[in-house]
Design a protein around this motif. Structure first.
Motif, PDB file in Angstrom:
ATOM      1  N   MET A  34       1.258   6.352  15.931  1.00 15.17           N
ATOM      2  CA  MET A  34       2.031   5.966  14.747  1.00 15.17           C
ATOM      3  C   MET A  34       1.106   5.529  13.618  1.00 15.17           C
ATOM      4  N   GLU A  35      -0.002   4.901  13.962  1.00 11.02           N
ATOM      5  CA  GLU A  35      -0.991   4.525  12.940  1.00 11.02           C
ATOM      6  C   GLU A  35      -1.588   5.769  12.287  1.00 11.02           C
ATOM      7  N   PHE A  41       0.471   9.790   5.974  1.00 11.02           N
ATOM      8  CA  PHE A  41       1.345   9.483   4.838  1.00 11.02           C
ATOM      9  C   PHE A  41       0.512   8.998   3.651  1.00 11.02           C
ATOM     10  N   LYS A  42      -0.423   8.099   3.924  1.00 10.95           N
ATOM     11  CA  LYS A  42      -1.246   7.524   2.852  1.00 10.95           C
ATOM     12  C   LYS A  42      -2.087   8.569   2.149  1.00 10.95           C
ATOM     13  N   LEU A  43      -2.481   9.630   2.857  1.00  9.41           N
ATOM     14  CA  LEU A  43      -3.244  10.707   2.233  1.00  9.41           C
ATOM     15  C   LEU A  43      -2.411  11.509   1.240  1.00  9.41           C
ATOM     16  N   ALA A  48       1.342   5.725  -7.346  1.00 12.65           N
ATOM     17  CA  ALA A  48       2.129   4.984  -8.338  1.00 12.65           C
ATOM     18  C   ALA A  48       3.571   4.781  -7.878  1.00 12.65           C
ATOM     19  N   LYS A  49       4.105   5.748  -7.127  1.00 14.40           N
ATOM     20  CA  LYS A  49       5.507   5.681  -6.716  1.00 14.40           C
ATOM     21  C   LYS A  49       5.694   5.198  -5.286  1.00 14.40           C
ATOM     22  N   GLY A  50       4.650   5.255  -4.470  1.00 14.59           N
ATOM     23  CA  GLY A  50       4.730   4.794  -3.085  1.00 14.59           C
ATOM     24  C   GLY A  50       5.473   5.728  -2.139  1.00 14.59           C
TER      25      GLY A  50
END
Length: 122
Positions: A34-35, A41-43, A48-50
Motif C-alpha cells: 500500500m505504501e 500516486f505521488k508520482l 497544486a490540486k492534490g
C-alpha cells in the motif's frame, strides 16, 4: 504491471502488462504494498490540486511506459477510476483502480482489505 483492456486503437495492438502486484504483496506485505501504491500516486499527482488530473496523468505517462497513449485512452483511465465523478483520481480512487486492474489481487482482495484494516488499527 497491469493489464489494460483487450482492445487496441486503430491498427495498434492492445497494451498488455504483466501483473506484478501479487509478487509485490508477497515480498512487501500488505502495508509495504500500500505504501508503494501511495508512492505511485505521488508520482502522478497534480501537486497544486492534490489529485491525479488528466493533465498530470498525460504529463507523466512516460513514467508508466505509456508515452504514446491517446488523449481518449487517458480520459478512459480516469473515468474508470473516478468513483466520485469529479473528473480526477484521489489517492483512494487510484489505489482501488490499481487493485481492480490486478486479476490475481482481486481473488484475494477480501483478505488484503482485512489485513490492511487490521494494520491500521495497530
Amino acid at each position: 504491471m497491469l493489464m489494460s483492456s483487450p482492445r487496441g486503437r486503430g491498427n495498434r495492438p492492445p497494451l498488455i502488462f504483466e501483473d506484478f502486484f501479487p509478487l509485490m504483496v508477497e515480498k512487501l506485505g500488505t502495508d509495504g504494498f500500500m505504501e508503494e501504491l501511495s508512492n505511485g500516486f505521488k508520482l502522478l499527482v497534480d501537486r497544486a490540486k492534490g489529485v491525479i488530473t488528466f493533465e498530470s496523468l498525460k504529463r507523466n505517462l512516460a513514467l508508466l511506459g505509456l508515452e504514446g497513449m491517446s488523449d481518449e485512452d487517458v480520459m478512459s483511465m480516469l473515468r474508470e477510476g473516478d468513483l466520485d465523478g469529479d473528473g480526477a483520481l484521489n489517492e483512494k480512487e487510484f489505489c482501488v483502480l490499481m487493485l481492480r486492474l490486478s486479476p490475481e489481487l482481486m481473488k484475494d482482495s477480501k483478505e488484503l482489505l482485512e489485513e490492511a484494516i487490521y494494520l491500521d488499527d495497530l
